[in-house]
Design an enzyme around this catalytic site. Sequence first.
Site, mmCIF file in Angstrom:
data_model
loop_
_atom_site.group_PDB
_atom_site.id
_atom_site.type_symbol
_atom_site.label_atom_id
_atom_site.label_comp_id
_atom_site.label_asym_id
_atom_site.label_seq_id
_atom_site.Cartn_x
_atom_site.Cartn_y
_atom_site.Cartn_z
ATOM 1 N N SER A 253 0.844 -1.192 0.000
ATOM 2 C CA SER A 253 0.000 0.000 0.000
ATOM 3 C C SER A 253 0.880 1.242 0.000
ATOM 4 C CB SER A 253 -0.902 0.000 1.227
ATOM 5 O OG SER A 253 -0.106 0.220 2.368
ATOM 6 N N LYS A 254 0.217 2.388 -0.060
ATOM 7 C CA LYS A 254 0.935 3.672 -0.175
ATOM 8 C C LYS A 254 2.025 3.845 0.879
ATOM 9 C CE LYS A 254 -2.094 6.639 -2.738
ATOM 10 N NZ LYS A 254 -3.547 6.602 -2.584
ATOM 11 N N ARG A 255 1.783 3.289 2.077
ATOM 12 C CA ARG A 255 2.795 3.534 3.110
ATOM 13 C C ARG A 255 4.110 2.807 2.811
ATOM 14 N NH1 ARG A 255 2.829 -0.593 6.849
ATOM 15 N NH2 ARG A 255 1.250 -2.119 6.289
#
Length: 479
Positions: A253-255
């Site tokens: 994911s984006k993180r």
Amino acid sequence: MADKPRVRFAPSPTGELHVGNARTALFNWMFARHQGGDFVLRIEDTDESRSALSYQVNLLNDLTWLGLDWDEGPQKEGAYGPYKQSERLDIYTRHLQQLEAADLVYPCYCTEEELEEERQALILSKRMPRYMGKCRKLTRQERQQKEAAGRKPSFRFKVPDETFQFDDLIRGAMKFEGTAIGDFIIVRSNGMPAYNFAVVIDDHLMGITHVIRGEDHLSNTALQIMLYNAFGFPPPTFAHHCLILGRDRSKLSKRHGSVSVGEFRKQGILPEALMNYLGLLGSSFTEGREVLSREEMITAFSLERASKSGAIFDEEKLHWLNAIYIRNCPTEDLVSRLQPFLERAGYKTDTLDPVWFHQVIDLIKNDLTTLAEVGSHIDIFFDDKFAITAEAGQILEKASSCPVVKAFAEYLKTAAGNPQEIYLAAIKYTKEKTGVKGKDLFMPIRAALTGRVHGPELDKVFAILGKNAALNRLKPFAD
Ligand code: GLU
């Protein structure tokens, strides 16, 4: 129906294309190309609150950029269209009526709050949260009362109390119990079909033979099998591949960093490199080979080989592959691919001598990891971008550097002929005149000419700069 395999990629345009979804598209595309089948693109845009046209446009652009061409879909109408779910609403309505007539659905008037209350109560009593069928038992009169009070129903499918099974091409035999699943919504109260309902109708009507998608859809497949049975449609073959994970083994994911195809495109990852990388992830090709052309990937592709465990996304490896693709890209082609990145870095290439610029790119392309880095590699050839770095400044301040730069410049002043020969002769002259050799000889010249302590081969840099530009750069350090 179709006797050749038909697969589909069915994205919901609710965000930028995630590399995980791009990989699903790639698997489907390779499967179709490997088997001489059809690759269908269907846009699942029935969630009006989350879908946006801009995402749809970007999605088509990203797929095209990756080279994942579809045989049918938006902009390529075929015999099974329309290919956007929002244009197929009448089809879903007809199918709802079919299930209603067979008494397999019922209207549900529960509000969000009521459903949430039921959920919490089940959790509190340590039971699995699911819809317990409150509205299934409503009498005709009770339904009329709800309608009269202005409640708009959703429609739920009556989940049979049976065991369902299917054979997954990657995961093998899968089995689930109807008793563990609550009656689920197939048409929402706003009249829009729910994903599981629309997908079954579309996959059937579009003649899809194989549904290849991420394992996060396994629980949906259970519901979809029930609907296939309810309609009397033969289910397609399912294959649920593993998901892409971050280094901590949670879903990418984006993180974890960049995750969308658009972001990698902006970084200057070549589509071939991204495709190669995604094709490699989680499924290995013959004899551990890592760099494969599109055609080789298609030939080597086998779904059964796609690993069952999660594949860890390694951006460094993607960059490593990208550097190989950049190095192998013909310079002419690379120059044109670099255009947007050059513009962004403030270079106006239309006024440059194309032969000269070709030489520049030819020289630096071995050092590029991404296209976006180009500016910081070619600046040494542009007087208005060239600057002496602190490290180079330190070299030039050394006592032994000034005589070296001075002698080198002195030779250049009167030299004529081929630049490569001039360079070699100037080095020889400088060495003899100053008695300096090795690093102490080359570093000050490199530092003064390029402003850097590292870079491409100096004789080639010199040849591109030319004698006069070189002299200008040496001047401040030669006095
Ligand atoms: N629209 C669904 C998604 O984007 C499609 C899943 C499927 O392939 O059935 O997740």
